[in-house]
Write an enzyme that holds these catalytic residues in place. Structure first.
Site, short mmCIF file in Angstrom:
data_model
loop_
_atom_site.label_atom_id
_atom_site.label_comp_id
_atom_site.label_asym_id
_atom_site.label_seq_id
_atom_site.Cartn_x
_atom_site.Cartn_y
_atom_site.Cartn_z
N THR A 34 31.18 -51.93 -68.88
CA THR A 34 29.94 -52.57 -69.33
C THR A 34 29.75 -52.27 -70.82
OG1 THR A 34 28.97 -52.18 -67.15
CG2 THR A 34 27.45 -52.76 -68.93
N SER A 128 32.64 -28.74 -61.44
CA SER A 128 31.37 -28.36 -60.82
C SER A 128 30.38 -27.86 -61.87
CB SER A 128 31.59 -27.27 -59.77
OG SER A 128 30.36 -26.86 -59.22
N LYS A 182 37.87 -27.61 -54.93
CA LYS A 182 36.54 -28.16 -55.22
C LYS A 182 35.85 -28.56 -53.92
CE LYS A 182 33.18 -29.90 -57.75
NZ LYS A 182 32.44 -30.84 -56.93
N HIS A 185 34.58 -25.46 -52.32
CA HIS A 185 33.42 -25.06 -53.14
C HIS A 185 32.18 -25.82 -52.69
CE1 HIS A 185 30.62 -26.11 -56.38
NE2 HIS A 185 30.84 -24.91 -56.88
N ASN A 186 32.31 -27.14 -52.54
CA ASN A 186 31.17 -27.95 -52.15
C ASN A 186 30.71 -27.63 -50.73
OD1 ASN A 186 31.63 -29.15 -54.62
ND2 ASN A 186 31.35 -31.22 -53.88
N GLU A 189 28.73 -24.63 -50.91
CA GLU A 189 27.46 -25.02 -51.51
C GLU A 189 26.50 -25.58 -50.45
OE1 GLU A 189 26.24 -28.77 -54.23
OE2 GLU A 189 27.78 -27.49 -55.12
N ARG A 444 41.75 -25.43 -17.69
CA ARG A 444 42.68 -26.46 -18.18
C ARG A 444 43.96 -26.51 -17.34
NH1 ARG A 444 44.92 -25.87 -22.99
NH2 ARG A 444 44.99 -28.10 -23.48
#
Length: 468
Positions: A34, A128, A182, A185-186, A189, A444
């Protein structure tokens, strides 16, 4: 003169990363499809920088020095693949594409392999810290083509957060290593945020704490062993007033959004056989919150009142601080457990102590005790479970009773605590020499002849019994 690095995608994260790099004296080109967005950025936030802007992709790549280095800051998924295809005509062997979004690590691995065949190097880089981190110093988790790292190392380490002079950016490994770290990490979080939310709920509904009192409690906690970015901002949130003078937090609808990284963490914890139960319950809690209308209907039938606890508030606040700390340790232990097994499975050779260092600054889960996690893995590089490290074992001995107490009080009051409860269940499961799953295996075998192992025979030797 050619530019050092390029960045594609001028949403807030992209803009702030570009400004961060320019501030560190790197020559930066930016592109956005854009045209108006490019003009606004150059006339606004970047007006006093030497950043060059482009709305033509070919001209953008022509502006970069060889090997060309371009960071893609676009939405994860198909948009990344589309942008790679659009970029290929303007790239040459040895050029470097860098995905700085929250991409799924398997997609990163696939893209690296596909581009390798064309001679293009590819990095999947977890970033992050949100908007503020991107602008002033994020935690950066790079992985992918090893040959690409020397070309971007100085740039990334210069713009990352610094803790005691050490950059929160270190090489993690090939393939999807950066995006996997990452992702975990999230996931942590998600768990951290839900554990804090459950603590807030216990104080708010169980003990009628108002927001000024909540702000004082969390501010005090942030001065002790719970010191962290999330505890710090939680205290600030409780202190925030709306335009009418009332607390803003009380006017926010109790529906939490999510973008997928938490779910990916849970699915992959199951894939590699390391159940991250606290993270899983945090994801389910957000999904439950999204069923707002159904919750309203159910509360009319089931009732929403709670039974007020009889315990003294001061004593409960002390127990809750310890309980939150214990659950936090368990949540991080699950996350690093995942990293250990994924590293072995994918042959990444992750340095878990280095991962802890990456998260000490810039990122959302930065906290004081990450240094202790680094120490644990530095002392025992092959440590599988963080909770058996002497420091964390001792910390849990001092706090686990408080976790039991808090959960018992919350259960009797009728306040949901999915993450606090699952943390304790996982802890008790891990310390159990014998679990009741021998009965499941017997079931089982009876209905499906799945066979079982015996405790009086070598591991791996499967047998079947004639039950009927």
């Amino acid at each position: 003169m050619k530019q050092d690095i390029g960045l594609i995608g001028l949403a807030v994260m992209g803009q702030n990363l570009a400004l961060n790099m320019a501030e560190k004296n790197w020559k930066v080109s930016v592109y956005n499809r854009t045209k108006a967005r490019v003009k606004e950025f150059l006339a606004g936030p970047a007006c006093e920088t030497k950043i060059q802007g482009f709305s033509d992709l070919k001209e953008f790549y022509k502006s970069l020095s060889r090997p060309r280095k371009a960071i893609l800051m676009v939405k994860a998924g198909a948009p990344v693949d589309e942008l790679i295809e659009q970029s290929l005509p303007y790239l040459e062997p040895g050029d470097i594409l860098i995905d700085g979004g929250n991409s799924f690590f398997e997609d990163t691995k696939r893209r690296e392999q596909a581009l390798k065949e064309k001679g293009i190097l590819f990095l999947g880089v977890g970033i992050s810290g949100g908007e503020e981190g991107a602008r002033h110093g994020p935690s950066i988790m790079p992985g992918g083509s090893t040959a690409a790292w020397p070309h971007v190392k100085d740039i990334f380490q210069s713009i990352s957060a610094q803790v005691n002079g050490v950059p929160c950016c270190q090489w993690l490994g090939e393939g999807g290593a950066g995006h996997f770290v990452k992702m975990v990490h999230n996931g942590i979080e998600y768990a951290d945020m839900q554990l804090i939310a459950e603590s807030y709920d216990l104080l708010r509904r169980g003990f009628s704490c108002d927001t000024p009192e909540l702000a004082r409690i969390f501010a005090a906690w942030n001065k002790g062993y719970l010191n962290s970015y999330l505890i710090e901002i939680t205290a600030s949130i409780f202190a925030k007033k709306d335009e009418d003078g009332h607390s803003l937090i009380d006017k926010i609808l109790d529906v939490a959004g999510q973008k997928g990284t938490g779910k990916w963490t849970v699915v992959n914890s199951l894939d590699i056989g390391t159940p991250a139960t606290v993270i899983a319950e945090a994801v389910f809690a957000r999904s439950l919150s999204a069923r707002y209308e159904e919750r309203q209907q159910a509360s009319q039938i089931l009732g929403s009142k709670i039974r007020a606890p009889h315990e003294k508030k001061e004593e409960f606040v002390q127990d809750l601080e310890k309980a939150l700390y214990a659950a936090k340790i368990i949540s991080y232990a699950q996350g690093f457990w995942m990293l250990r097994h994924a590293s072995q499975e994918c042959k990444w050779s992750l340095d878990l102590g280095a991962c802890a260092l990456l998260w000490r600054g810039g990122c959302i889960i930065r906290s004081a005790f990450l240094g202790k996690i680094k120490d644990a893995f530095e002392k025992s590089p092959d440590l599988s479970l963080l909770i058996v490290d002497q420091y964390f074992h001792n910390e849990l001995k001092l706090s686990i009773h408080s976790l039991r107490t808090v959960i018992a009080i919350g259960v009797m009051a009728g306040i949901p605590m999915p993450c606090l409860s699952s943390a304790l269940s996982w802890y008790d499961g891990m310390r159990s020499q014998r679990l009741p799953t021998n009965l499941i295996q017997a079931q089982r075998d009876l209905f499906g002849a799945h066979s079982f192992e015996r405790i009086d025979r070598p591991r791996g030797e499967m047998v079947h019994a004639e039950w009927v």
